[in-house]
Write an enzyme that holds these catalytic residues in place. Structure first.
Site, PDB file in Angstrom:
ATOM      1  CE1 TYR A  97      -3.345  -3.001   0.855  1.00 41.93           C
ATOM      2  CE2 TYR A  97      -4.333  -1.133  -0.291  1.00 41.93           C
ATOM      3  CZ  TYR A  97      -4.379  -2.447   0.096  1.00 41.93           C
ATOM      4  OH  TYR A  97      -5.450  -3.223  -0.298  1.00 41.93           O
ATOM      5  CG  ASP A 108      -7.583   7.027  -7.702  1.00 42.96           C
ATOM      6  OD1 ASP A 108      -7.609   6.325  -8.741  1.00 42.96           O
ATOM      7  OD2 ASP A 108      -8.468   7.885  -7.451  1.00 42.96           O
ATOM      8  CG  HIS A 152     -14.357  -0.546  -2.832  1.00 40.04           C
ATOM      9  ND1 HIS A 152     -14.190  -1.060  -4.100  1.00 40.04           N
ATOM     10  CD2 HIS A 152     -15.534  -1.048  -2.397  1.00 40.04           C
ATOM     11  CE1 HIS A 152     -15.227  -1.830  -4.405  1.00 40.04           C
ATOM     12  NE2 HIS A 152     -16.049  -1.844  -3.394  1.00 40.04           N
ATOM     13  CB  ALA A 161     -12.667   7.227 -19.386  1.00 41.96           C
TER      14      ALA A 161
END
Ligand code: BV8
Ligand code: ZN
Length: 253
Positions: A68, A105, A120, A234
């Site tokens: 992480y 993020d 999340h 995107a």
């Protein structure tokens, strides 16, 4: 590049009052962050059950913490891309819009999206797994990069993300369900729709009769339900579509 929306979708966009943007790792791909599945995805190189579960943290807290910390550093080096910025721009186009993301993020927030539901959690914060004390992730890593810092209560700090097998934050998920059940327009951007209960929101939007738009180079289990599918990345697809939405909502501009 000026693009037009098809007539039926244009009608739905013109009359839409409530909008939900549901996003996944694909929306941050053009910011240089890995997706999880698919070619080059994190899960191709690492095993989620060894890194993103409470059991993994109990078994090898150093390994999980270092992973992480590595992802956190990459998030800090990344910047919002035109997809994130276009989503933020939609707040000026529709009266009620909620961004429901699976991403940890923080790039939607950095792009200016204000009404954000992080299903999340977030990698930008950490909390003690005994007393729940919260702190900034960067500060925690600065204190200890090799192992999770120990809390004054004797507990260990862990990233404030939802691991597999853990429940989503109840209030956040409830709000996401309510927004989806009452939305007129549901944009699914950069998600494979494979992780639950988050992916259940696409089913909920379908049942609610919302106009469904999917932005994803790859098909997903829900592509057949979509009123409009955009198969380019995107960051390329969204800016022009948002302009088209602005035009059909306020013709003068
Ligand atoms: C729980 C945080 C119980 C951590 C994450 C029902 C059916 C089957 C399984 C289950 C089920 N219900 C529950 C489960 C188990 C599990 C699950 O869903 N497993 C899956 C794998 C089968 N779910 C859970 O464990 C959940 N918890 O059920 O708890 C419980 C209940 C009550 C009380 C106690 C316990 C928790 C799930 C959350 C896990 N945490 N993240 C971290 O980040 O480290 S999930 C993580 O993976 C992400 O947050 C995200 O949600 C998911 C990845 O999915 P995507 O974002 O969609 O990314 P992916 O890589 O898959 O796809 C990217 C897409 O983008 C692709 O389609 C690609 O084509 C596209 N793309 C690529 N480039 C672009 C693009 N699109 C646009 N533009 C581009 N440029
Ligand atoms: Zn503590």
């Amino acid at each position: 590049m000026t693009v037009e929306l098809s007539q039926p979708v244009r009608e739905r966009v013109r009359s839409a009052e409530r909008v939900v943007v549901f996003s996944g790792a694909g929306v941050s791909r053009e910011s240089g962050l890995d997706t999880f599945r698919g070619a080059g995805g994190l899960w191709e190189r690492m095993r989620p059950e060894e890194l993103a579960t409470p059991e993994a943290f109990r078994a090898d807290p150093e390994k999980v913490w270092q992973w992480y910390a590595w992802r956190y550093r990459r998030v800090c080096e990344a910047s919002p891309n035109p997809a994130h910025k276009s989503v933020a721009r939609l707040e000026a186009v529709f009266p009620i819009i909620r961004v429901v993301t699976q991403n940890v993020d923080g790039l939607h927030e950095r792009a200016g999206s204000r009404d954000l539901l992080e299903l999340h959690g977030t990698i930008t914060r950490a909390f003690c797994n005994r007393c729940g004390q919260r702190r900034d992730m960067g500060e925690a890593i600065a204190e200890s990069a090799a192992a999770p810092p120990v809390c004054s209560c004797g507990g260990r700090f862990r990233p404030a993300v939802v691991w597999f097998g853990e429940a989503l934050p109840e209030d956040v998920f409830r709000q996401a369900c309510e927004a989806t059940e009452s939305c007129d327009l549901f944009l699914s951007v950069g998600t494979s729709g494979t992780v639950y209960p988050a992916a259940g929101l696409i089913e909920l939007a379908h049942q609610a009769g919302a106009c469904l738009i999917e932005i994803n180079p790859e098909p997903t289990p829900f592509s057949r339900w979509m009123d409009l599918r955009l198969t380019s990345p995107a960051g390329e697809a969204l800016p022009a579509r948002v302009e088209a939405m602005e035009r059909c909502r306020c013709p003068t501009t």
